[in-house]
Design a protein around this motif. Structure first.
Motif, PDB file in Angstrom:
ATOM      1  N   GLU A   1       0.832  -1.203   0.000  1.00 34.87           N
ATOM      2  CA  GLU A   1       0.000   0.000   0.000  1.00 34.87           C
ATOM      3  C   GLU A   1       0.864   1.248   0.000  1.00 34.87           C
ATOM      4  N   GLU A   2       1.851   1.250   0.877  1.00 38.86           N
ATOM      5  CA  GLU A   2       2.762   2.396   0.965  1.00 38.86           C
ATOM      6  C   GLU A   2       4.191   1.894   1.136  1.00 38.86           C
TER       7      GLU A   2
ATOM      8  N   LYS B   1       3.088   5.824  -2.678  1.00 38.48           N
ATOM      9  CA  LYS B   1       2.193   4.750  -3.060  1.00 38.48           C
ATOM     10  C   LYS B   1       2.614   4.208  -4.425  1.00 38.48           C
ATOM     11  N   LYS B   2       2.166   3.024  -4.732  1.00 40.21           N
ATOM     12  CA  LYS B   2       2.533   2.361  -5.983  1.00 40.21           C
ATOM     13  C   LYS B   2       2.251   3.235  -7.198  1.00 40.21           C
TER      14      LYS B   2
END
Length: 335
Positions: free
Chosen positions: A2-3, A24-25
């Motif tokens: 997620e992070e 984030k991605k």
């Protein structure tokens, strides 16, 4: 995922400000391969990018820095790589115009990704890193110019740095007699001899008292990651048919020389570019660095191991000339 954390560099009021931030991605740039980064390393180029916005390394801040990485593929749109593959990325635009390796995750073009060769761990690959790759390319260039261990002694400048130290260890592994040059001769004597140097010289012992284009022939070849005004003196002292592999500009980008070493002694000045070195050659060199070019004393080159949060201090250290060998960045904790 997620992070994740990464080192973010910004140009604020003509100064580089670096902080470890959360991303984030979807913040990652485009690319076919998503990699969980395990290790990176600190190179002189990283130091420039992390301290000097006028260096030209980074054209457009902000940027996630780090010009090399090793890790494990998480996702791939290219069939050449699959989840779980161990890989290396060095050079190209990594950490320069594309988010780099000082990050827990990186997404890069598949054309940049090199499979980790058998014989190297992800950690060892980043002890080598860009500095070691540059050294290997320099040693390979000497070989292609016909320089062999029996040809004569090889001089390595900037010996206490990452490229220089790697070059000494690689040349020693291949059976060459090596002499090292370092301004930190007194402090690094034991370290450089441990890497394989037969003798350690101060730059004053290499510089010519009287500047002239041709002088006593001292070395069959030279690996020079420093450049700058010392270069003409080095060219003047090469053996007939000798070769100098030039890969850096820590000593400056300008030098003044004559054509005489080239036309009277047939010496060769070979430029080394590790950034855009052809992919096929890159694969071959990494295979060699996992076998006959792998330093027998590789761990000796790893001066320290740090975390992302320690990078700003490491940048200052390398720019102040106080770092010797390689500084490994352990990006993934708990391994």
């Amino acid at each position: 995922m997620e992070e994740f954390k990464a080192l973010w560099a910004e140009n604020i009021d003509a100064k580089v400000e670096t902080t470890v931030r959360t991303f984030k991605k979807e913040d990652l740039p485009e690319g076919e391969v998503l990699i969980e980064v395990h290790y990176s390393s600190v190179n002189y180029k990283d130091g420039l990018a992390g301290t000097n916005p006028k260096s030209g390394v980074i054209r457009n801040y902000p940027m996630i820095l780090g010009i090399d990485l090793s890790g494990v593929v998480m996702e791939s749109l290219d069939p050449a790589f699959g989840a779980g593959d161990k890989v290396i990325v060095t050079g190209y635009g990594l950490g320069v115009n594309h988010f780099g390796g000082f990050s827990q995750y990186a997404r890069v073009p598949a054309a940049w990704v090199v499979p980790l060769p058998e014989g190297l761990s992800l950690r060892e690959a980043m002890i080598i890193g860009t500095a070691g790759y540059t050294a290997a390319e320099s040693v390979d260039a000497l070989d292609k110019q016909g320089i062999q261990p029996q040809t004569g002694t090889v001089l390595v400048t900037g010996a206490s740095g990452g490229v220089g130290g790697m070059a000494i260890a690689m040349l020693k592994r291949l059976g060459y007699t090596v002499e090292a040059v370092s301004r930190k001769k007194a402090d690094c004597m034991d370290y450089l001899k441990g890497l394989g140097a037969e003798a350690v010289l101060h730059p004053d012992e290499v510089a010519l008292e009287k500047k002239r284009p041709l002088a006593q022939q001292r070395w069959a070849a030279i690996v020079d990651p420093v450049g700058g005004p010392m270069l003409p003196d080095l060219l003047a002292q090469l053996h007939y048919g000798g070769c100098l592999a030039l890969s850096g500009n820590a000593g400056g980008i300008a030098f003044e020389a004559t054509v005489l070493p080239f036309i009277l002694r047939g010496v060769k000045l070979v430029g080394i570019d590790s950034v855009n070195h052809p992919y096929a050659e890159r694969i071959k060199l990494w295979e060699r660095m996992a076998s006959n070019l792998k330093p027998e004393n590789l761990e000796l080159l790893a001066e320290q191991e740090i975390a992302l949060e320690d990078l700003p201090a490491a940048f200052r250290k390398i720019m102040d000339g106080k770092m010797h060998g390689r500084t490994l960045v352990k990006v993934k904790q708990g391994i």
